[in-house]
Design a protein around this motif. Structure first.
Motif, mmCIF file in Angstrom:
data_model
loop_
_atom_site.group_PDB
_atom_site.id
_atom_site.type_symbol
_atom_site.label_atom_id
_atom_site.label_comp_id
_atom_site.label_asym_id
_atom_site.label_seq_id
_atom_site.Cartn_x
_atom_site.Cartn_y
_atom_site.Cartn_z
ATOM 1 N N ASN A 124 24.435 8.419 -67.966
ATOM 2 C CA ASN A 124 23.794 9.693 -68.116
ATOM 3 C C ASN A 124 23.518 10.470 -66.653
ATOM 4 O OD1 ASN A 124 23.610 9.298 -70.826
ATOM 5 N ND2 ASN A 124 21.477 10.073 -71.123
ATOM 6 N N THR A 125 24.938 10.244 -65.893
ATOM 7 C CA THR A 125 24.684 10.827 -64.944
ATOM 8 C C THR A 125 25.969 11.604 -64.321
ATOM 9 O OG1 THR A 125 23.367 8.852 -63.998
ATOM 10 C CG2 THR A 125 24.528 10.226 -62.084
ATOM 11 N N VAL A 126 25.819 12.839 -63.567
ATOM 12 C CA VAL A 126 26.714 13.621 -63.167
ATOM 13 C C VAL A 126 26.897 13.331 -61.765
ATOM 14 C CG1 VAL A 126 27.727 15.859 -62.774
ATOM 15 C CG2 VAL A 126 26.842 15.042 -65.083
ATOM 16 N N TYR A 127 27.927 13.364 -61.037
ATOM 17 C CA TYR A 127 27.977 13.241 -59.625
ATOM 18 C C TYR A 127 28.777 14.349 -59.092
ATOM 19 C CZ TYR A 127 27.196 8.555 -60.939
ATOM 20 O OH TYR A 127 26.877 7.109 -61.388
ATOM 21 N N LEU A 128 28.523 14.631 -57.740
ATOM 22 C CA LEU A 128 29.032 15.600 -57.174
ATOM 23 C C LEU A 128 29.632 15.095 -55.779
ATOM 24 C CD1 LEU A 128 30.235 18.369 -56.899
ATOM 25 C CD2 LEU A 128 28.327 18.978 -55.567
ATOM 26 N N GLN A 129 30.970 14.998 -55.646
ATOM 27 C CA GLN A 129 31.641 14.110 -54.387
ATOM 28 C C GLN A 129 32.061 15.130 -53.325
ATOM 29 O OE1 GLN A 129 31.536 10.717 -53.347
ATOM 30 N NE2 GLN A 129 32.478 11.852 -51.384
ATOM 31 N N MET A 130 31.421 15.197 -52.442
ATOM 32 C CA MET A 130 31.634 16.323 -51.463
ATOM 33 C C MET A 130 32.278 15.892 -50.022
ATOM 34 S SD MET A 130 28.017 18.404 -51.685
ATOM 35 C CE MET A 130 27.068 17.077 -51.336
ATOM 36 N N ASN A 131 33.394 16.155 -49.903
ATOM 37 C CA ASN A 131 34.123 15.895 -48.700
ATOM 38 C C ASN A 131 34.590 17.100 -47.752
ATOM 39 O OD1 ASN A 131 34.721 13.207 -49.894
ATOM 40 N ND2 ASN A 131 36.285 13.746 -50.956
ATOM 41 N N ASN A 132 34.788 16.539 -46.394
ATOM 42 C CA ASN A 132 35.081 17.534 -45.477
ATOM 43 C C ASN A 132 34.066 18.754 -45.551
ATOM 44 O OD1 ASN A 132 36.611 18.996 -43.700
ATOM 45 N ND2 ASN A 132 37.957 19.997 -45.046
ATOM 46 N N LEU A 133 32.797 18.196 -45.470
ATOM 47 C CA LEU A 133 31.793 19.471 -45.372
ATOM 48 C C LEU A 133 31.703 20.316 -44.273
ATOM 49 C CD1 LEU A 133 28.922 16.811 -46.880
ATOM 50 C CD2 LEU A 133 29.612 18.978 -47.856
ATOM 51 N N LYS A 134 31.347 21.425 -44.477
ATOM 52 C CA LYS A 134 31.308 22.662 -43.508
ATOM 53 C C LYS A 134 29.944 23.011 -43.483
ATOM 54 C CE LYS A 134 35.818 23.939 -44.820
ATOM 55 N NZ LYS A 134 36.562 25.098 -45.512
ATOM 56 N N PRO A 135 29.615 23.603 -41.965
ATOM 57 C CA PRO A 135 28.299 24.085 -42.008
ATOM 58 C C PRO A 135 27.811 25.131 -43.109
ATOM 59 C CG PRO A 135 29.376 24.088 -39.910
ATOM 60 C CD PRO A 135 30.408 23.685 -41.022
ATOM 61 N N GLU A 136 28.886 25.884 -43.669
ATOM 62 C CA GLU A 136 28.361 26.998 -44.713
ATOM 63 C C GLU A 136 28.044 26.062 -46.086
ATOM 64 O OE1 GLU A 136 31.229 26.723 -42.708
ATOM 65 O OE2 GLU A 136 32.760 27.433 -44.089
ATOM 66 N N ASP A 137 28.085 24.632 -46.177
ATOM 67 C CA ASP A 137 27.767 24.000 -47.380
ATOM 68 C C ASP A 137 26.212 23.730 -47.185
ATOM 69 O OD1 ASP A 137 30.970 22.196 -47.125
ATOM 70 O OD2 ASP A 137 30.425 23.764 -48.613
ATOM 71 N N THR A 138 25.410 24.003 -46.156
ATOM 72 C CA THR A 138 24.133 23.800 -45.975
ATOM 73 C C THR A 138 23.492 24.536 -47.072
ATOM 74 O OG1 THR A 138 24.324 23.455 -43.600
ATOM 75 C CG2 THR A 138 22.303 24.011 -44.641
ATOM 76 N N ALA A 139 22.712 23.799 -47.931
ATOM 77 C CA ALA A 139 21.991 24.527 -49.068
ATOM 78 C C ALA A 139 21.194 23.455 -49.773
ATOM 79 C CB ALA A 139 22.835 25.101 -49.928
ATOM 80 N N VAL A 140 20.195 23.999 -50.665
ATOM 81 C CA VAL A 140 19.561 23.277 -51.611
ATOM 82 C C VAL A 140 20.553 23.093 -52.850
ATOM 83 C CG1 VAL A 140 17.721 22.715 -53.152
ATOM 84 C CG2 VAL A 140 17.310 23.668 -50.916
ATOM 85 N N TYR A 141 20.925 21.791 -53.193
ATOM 86 C CA TYR A 141 21.583 21.731 -54.431
ATOM 87 C C TYR A 141 20.903 21.291 -55.649
ATOM 88 C CZ TYR A 141 25.878 22.303 -51.538
ATOM 89 O OH TYR A 141 26.692 22.612 -50.499
ATOM 90 N N HIS A 142 21.203 22.115 -56.749
ATOM 91 C CA HIS A 142 20.512 21.756 -58.023
ATOM 92 C C HIS A 142 21.510 21.376 -59.020
ATOM 93 C CE1 HIS A 142 16.851 23.748 -56.882
ATOM 94 N NE2 HIS A 142 17.333 24.300 -56.046
ATOM 95 N N CYS A 143 21.057 20.418 -59.803
ATOM 96 C CA CYS A 143 21.892 20.457 -61.112
ATOM 97 C C CYS A 143 21.342 21.312 -62.583
ATOM 98 C CB CYS A 143 22.275 19.130 -61.714
ATOM 99 S SG CYS A 143 20.856 17.937 -61.889
ATOM 100 N N ALA A 144 22.126 21.751 -63.275
ATOM 101 C CA ALA A 144 21.625 22.359 -64.505
ATOM 102 C C ALA A 144 22.222 22.145 -65.677
ATOM 103 C CB ALA A 144 21.226 23.859 -64.039
ATOM 104 N N VAL A 145 21.498 22.078 -66.782
ATOM 105 C CA VAL A 145 22.278 21.787 -68.155
ATOM 106 C C VAL A 145 22.017 23.275 -68.536
ATOM 107 C CG1 VAL A 145 21.944 20.897 -70.121
ATOM 108 C CG2 VAL A 145 21.857 19.383 -68.132
ATOM 109 N N GLY A 146 23.269 23.672 -69.322
ATOM 110 C CA GLY A 146 23.286 24.890 -70.224
ATOM 111 C C GLY A 146 23.915 24.641 -71.438
ATOM 112 N N SER A 147 23.730 25.619 -72.452
ATOM 113 C CA SER A 147 24.477 25.723 -73.770
ATOM 114 C C SER A 147 25.768 26.030 -73.851
ATOM 115 C CB SER A 147 23.451 26.234 -74.667
ATOM 116 O OG SER A 147 23.246 27.634 -74.363
#
Length: 122
Positions: free
Chosen positions: A77-100
């Motif tokens: 019951n898990t979703v992943y986000l693999q992030m490679n080659n990260l850039k300064p503009e990727d700086t943020a708060v990351y949220h997962c969300a469920v929709g219909s």
């Protein structure tokens, strides 16, 4: 409502990698439409990657295409986000969300995790 808990954020150097996890409650996890949103200070919330459907369809924002990969483990019951080659503009708060329904609009998502901070150092 679905309970979501994100983990995996932190401080990373530009060019580095991180993997975020989003653990979800509920028995219908495989049916969930899940988006990873991010929000940087002073900016609107952006859906960067979405996963949905039995065939595991995915969507990526142009800003992360080719660098980020979204995946799910229906046993855990898990979703992943693999992030490679990260850039300064990727700086943020990351949220997962469920929709219909499939959408990149935050208003179409009903359940949200608390968020995890990613900070890039140059």
């Amino acid at each position: 409502q679905v309970q979501l808990v994100e983990s995996g954020g932190g401080l990373v150097q530009a060019g580095g990698s991180l993997r975020l996890s989003c653990a979800a409650s509920g028995r219908a996890f495989s049916n969930y439409i899940i988006c990873w949103f991010r929000q940087a200070p002073g900016q609107e919330r952006e859906c960067v990657a979405t996963i949905w459907g039995i065939g595991v369809s995915t969507y990526y924002a142009d800003s992360v295409k080719g660098r980020f990969t979204i995946s799910r483990d229906n046993v855990k019951n898990t979703v992943y986000l693999q992030m490679n080659n990260l850039k300064p503009e990727d700086t943020a708060v990351y949220h997962c969300a469920v929709g219909s329904k499939y959408s990149t609009n935050a208003d179409d998502y009903d359940s949200w995790g608390q968020g995890t901070q990613i900070t890039l150092s140059s």
